[in-house]
Scaffold this active site. Structure first.
Site, PDB file in Angstrom:
ATOM      1  N   HIS A 198       0.825  -1.222   0.000  1.00  0.00           N
ATOM      2  CA  HIS A 198       0.000   0.000   0.000  1.00  0.00           C
ATOM      3  C   HIS A 198       0.855   1.266   0.000  1.00  0.00           C
ATOM      4  CE1 HIS A 198      -2.895  -2.886   0.800  1.00  0.00           C
ATOM      5  NE2 HIS A 198      -3.258  -2.606   2.026  1.00  0.00           N
ATOM      6  N   ARG A 341       2.181  -7.630 -22.528  1.00  0.00           N
ATOM      7  CA  ARG A 341       2.640  -9.014 -22.369  1.00  0.00           C
ATOM      8  C   ARG A 341       1.595  -9.808 -21.594  1.00  0.00           C
ATOM      9  NH1 ARG A 341       8.153 -10.107 -19.206  1.00  0.00           N
ATOM     10  NH2 ARG A 341       6.829  -9.800 -17.392  1.00  0.00           N
ATOM     11  N   GLU A 440      13.901 -15.164 -23.913  1.00  0.00           N
ATOM     12  CA  GLU A 440      14.526 -15.090 -22.589  1.00  0.00           C
ATOM     13  C   GLU A 440      14.964 -16.463 -22.098  1.00  0.00           C
ATOM     14  OE1 GLU A 440      11.725 -13.272 -19.884  1.00  0.00           O
ATOM     15  OE2 GLU A 440      10.025 -14.272 -20.802  1.00  0.00           O
ATOM     16  N   ASP A 464      15.890 -12.597 -17.625  1.00  0.00           N
ATOM     17  CA  ASP A 464      15.812 -14.057 -17.579  1.00  0.00           C
ATOM     18  C   ASP A 464      16.843 -14.715 -18.488  1.00  0.00           C
ATOM     19  OD1 ASP A 464      13.878 -14.889 -15.668  1.00  0.00           O
ATOM     20  OD2 ASP A 464      12.348 -13.952 -16.906  1.00  0.00           O
ATOM     21  N   CYS A 511      13.889  -5.583 -23.749  1.00  0.00           N
ATOM     22  CA  CYS A 511      13.114  -4.982 -22.664  1.00  0.00           C
ATOM     23  C   CYS A 511      13.631  -5.373 -21.274  1.00  0.00           C
ATOM     24  CB  CYS A 511      11.638  -5.341 -22.793  1.00  0.00           C
ATOM     25  SG  CYS A 511      11.328  -7.090 -22.603  1.00  0.00           S
TER      26      CYS A 511
HETATM   27  C1  PEP Z   1      13.191 -10.188 -18.647  1.00  0.00           C
HETATM   28  O1  PEP Z   1      13.218 -11.353 -18.256  1.00  0.00           O
HETATM   29  O2  PEP Z   1      14.203  -9.576 -19.060  1.00  0.00           O
HETATM   30  C2  PEP Z   1      11.927  -9.436 -18.627  1.00  0.00           C
HETATM   31  C3  PEP Z   1      11.833  -8.237 -19.171  1.00  0.00           C
HETATM   32  O3  PEP Z   1      10.868  -9.999 -17.998  1.00  0.00           O
HETATM   33  P1  PEP Z   1      10.676 -10.027 -16.393  1.00  0.00           P
HETATM   34  O4  PEP Z   1      11.745  -9.142 -15.802  1.00  0.00           O
HETATM   35  O5  PEP Z   1       9.303  -9.530 -16.152  1.00  0.00           O
HETATM   36  O6  PEP Z   1      10.860 -11.469 -16.095  1.00  0.00           O
HETATM   37 MG    MG Z   2      11.384 -12.460 -17.921  1.00  0.00          MG
END
Ligand code: PEP
Ligand code: MG
Length: 591
Positions: A198, A341, A440, A464, A511
């Site tokens: 919160h 996503r 990933e 990942d 990303c």
């Molecule tokens: C990643 O694995 O780089 C990614 C953007 O996804 P998350 O951090 O949500 O696992």
């Molecule tokens: Mg990821």
């Protein structure tokens, strides 16, 4: 008497960025002493039950009044939390148990509430799940509210604060923050909480620097102590020495100066002086963050992590609820594109109410797309909502944790089915909505050429990808020294992915966190990345670096790196070259 330690450094979770120096306002509602009173007979017992019921009604009334106040102030996030607390207040199990305790044990109402709440709340003690942890906080809070209404005592009120203060609390409820004056409250620090608690949500919504999860900050800080908050890195310094104060005042000034300076880049294109342009996009986790990303110079959303829609609540979000949120996000960001996503639960993101089996290795387990393809009902609801939203702007759909072709075939089969249903029902959607996959998992990176023929774009998730390539748990601090985006194997995989994508005519966005780090930018540009999506706070910095690099030299860097054997060698080479050729860009790697 022991003198309080100076310069005490506490580390928690930074949930709202910014550096702030100020005086502490210790907000620790006094622990209410409740002597247990044994009741004399039936009449007294009935009297106490009545007293409890009246206190319950008063608690409900006062909480509803707070709800009206936050609605008036348009604090949407606070309203959701108060709604959850009102549900607890009316929970039959809680109310019946308190009455049962008064009746069977023959004790006064206040003790019965305290005992019942303690018992119910003990069930949450060992949980690590964020949602359940927040429910325990709500339950304790509701218990305290009822007890105060029985005894007629008041909780401290933050609205009385008159001078600039940093609130130091065990936890803050929206009822506490509803009345505060944001012109005098300059920061929050709390014992409990995480990124989605919160206090964190409120701090971000109010744009107040905040660090949570500090465990004992209320014990370490005294009223009026000077404290420093660094909300970006989760650090709090209590009673700083003159020297620390000086260095943090400088840091604060530099931070504000940099913020101002970077702001000038907001409307400039993200391109190198020799004319190479890529799009810089924002990663977003909460719907409240969406409108601010344009202020940070983003040209769209490259990653909207929908799992946060499913956390911190009891029921799954319905199709309509999701549709309305996705539609709102798309319309807010139009004409820029939005990549949403699908659910990436599992690993370090759990859902308490899905009755899933416990796994030995959850990061290698039933997570993300694997979970969605098993719990197809949940997946279909989300896909329908997404497809319906695609009629309102440029939506791209992104699927996480793809390991091979079979998953793509399955996803496409389900999508076709839903598209058919929508067409039959006359519900509008974009039949050509782009679909992309997260790269990933190393298996996906190695067969990127095959995958590229099946989808419209790739998104490299380095968080990942590095974890799985180097076999390093991304949240384990004991092996974090090995977690290095410049490991030659990681660079090679990224190279393979980009080359496979381009030779099949599709684009690649990155990303993961790697995308927002200035030192890696020359390599990513040299490798030919098409878009970078990052924490919105990194965008202007990356834009500035981009505008001081040369694309041709970046291509040359990549050729040299190909022959280097360790992450250390690659980093040393990059730093040296940047120092020689792009000193302004190198400076930003330390900023
Ligand atoms: C990643 O694995 O780089 C990614 C953007 O996804 P998350 O951090 O949500 O696992
Ligand atoms: Mg990821």
């Amino acid at each position: 008497m022991k003198t309080a330690q100076q310069n005490l450094l506490l580390k928690g979770t930074g949930v709202s960025p910014g550096i702030i120096i100020g005086k502490a306002f210790l907000f620790v509602p006094d622990d209410i002493e409740i002597p247990v009173i044994t009741l004399a007979g039936k009449a007294e017992i009935n009297g106490e039950i009545e007293r409890f019921k009246q206190a319950l009604a008063r608690s409900r009334e006062s909480l509803r009044a707070v709800k009206k106040e936050v609605e008036r102030k348009k604090q949407k996030e606070a309203r959701y939390i108060i709604d959850a607390q009102l549900l607890i207040l009316e929970d039959k199990l809680l109310v019946d148990n308190i009455i049962k305790t008064i009746r069977e044990k023959g004790v006064d109402a206040a003790s019965a509430v305290k005992e019942t709440v303690r018992k119910l709340s003990r069930g949450f003690d060992d949980v690590s799940d964020e949602y359940l942890k927040e429910r325990k906080t709500d339950l304790d809070y509701i218990g305290e509210r009822i007890v105060r209404n029985i005894l007629g005592t008041k909780r401290h009120d933050l609205s009385t604060i008159r001078e600039p203060s940093i609130i130091v609390a065990h936890d803050l409820s929206p009822a506490d923050t509803a009345h505060l004056d944001t012109s005098v409250v300059i920061g929050f620090v709390t014992n409990t909480g995480g990124k989605t608690s919160h206090t964190a949500i409120m701090a971000r919504a109010l744009e107040i620097p905040s660090v949570v999860g500090l465990e004992k900050v209320t014990k370490e800080v005294k009223n009026g102590d000077v404290i420093i908050i660094d909300g970006a890195i989760g650090v709090v310094i209590v009673r700083p020495t003159a020297e620390t104060l000086r260095s943090y005042s400088e840091k604060k000034q530099m931070y504000e100066q940099l913020k101002k300076e970077l702001f000038q880049y907001k409307d400039l294109p993200a391109e190198t002086p020799d004319g190479f342009h890529i799009r810089l996009l924002a990663n977003v986790e909460l719907v409240e963050e969406v409108s601010a990303i344009l202020e940070h110079g983003a040209e769209g959303i490259g990653l909207y992590r929908t799992e946060f829609l499913y956390l911190n609540r009891k029921e799954l979000p319905s199709e309509d609820e999701q549709f309305n949120i996705y539609k709102k996000v798309i319309k807010t960001i139009a004409p820029y594109p939005v990549t949403i996503r699908t659910l990436d639960l599992g690993g370090d993101k759990f859902l308490s109410h899905l009755d899933l089996v416990e796994e030995m290795n959850p990061v290698l387990g039933l997570r993300a797309i694997r979970l969605c393809l098993k719990e197809v009902g949940i997946f279909k609801t989300q896909l329908r909502a997404l497809l319906r939203a695609s009629a309102f702007g440029e939506l791209k759909m992104l699927f996480p944790m793809i390991s091979g072709m079979q998953e793509i075939y399955q996803i496409k089969g389900i999508l076709d089915e839903i598209k058919h249903d929508l067409t039959v029902s006359g519900i509008p959607f974009n039949p050509h909505v782009q679909i992309g996959i997260m790269i990933e998992i190393p298996s996906a990176a190695t067969i990127a050429d095959m995958l590229a023929r099946e989808v419209d774009f790739f998104s490299i998730g380095t968080n990942d990808l590095i974890q799985y390539t180097l076999a390093i748990d991304r949240v384990n601090e004991h092996v974090s020294y090995l977690y290095n985006p410049l490991h030659p194997s990681v660079i090679r995989l990224i190279k393979t992915v980009i080359e496979s994508a381009h030779s099949n005519g599709i684009e690649v966005v990155m990303c993961g966190e790697m995308a927002g780090e200035p030192l890696y930018l020359p390599i990513l540009l040299g490798l030919g990345i098409d878009e970078l999506s990052m924490n919105p706070l990194c965008i202007l910095k990356i834009k500035k670096v981009m505008r001081s690099l040369g694309y041709r030299q970046c291509r040359d860097f990549v050729k040299t790196i190909d022959h280097l054997k360790t992450a250390e060698e690659i980093e040393a080479f990059m730093r040296l070259e940047m120092k020689k050729r792009f000193p302004a860009a190198l400076e930003m790697t330390e900023a």
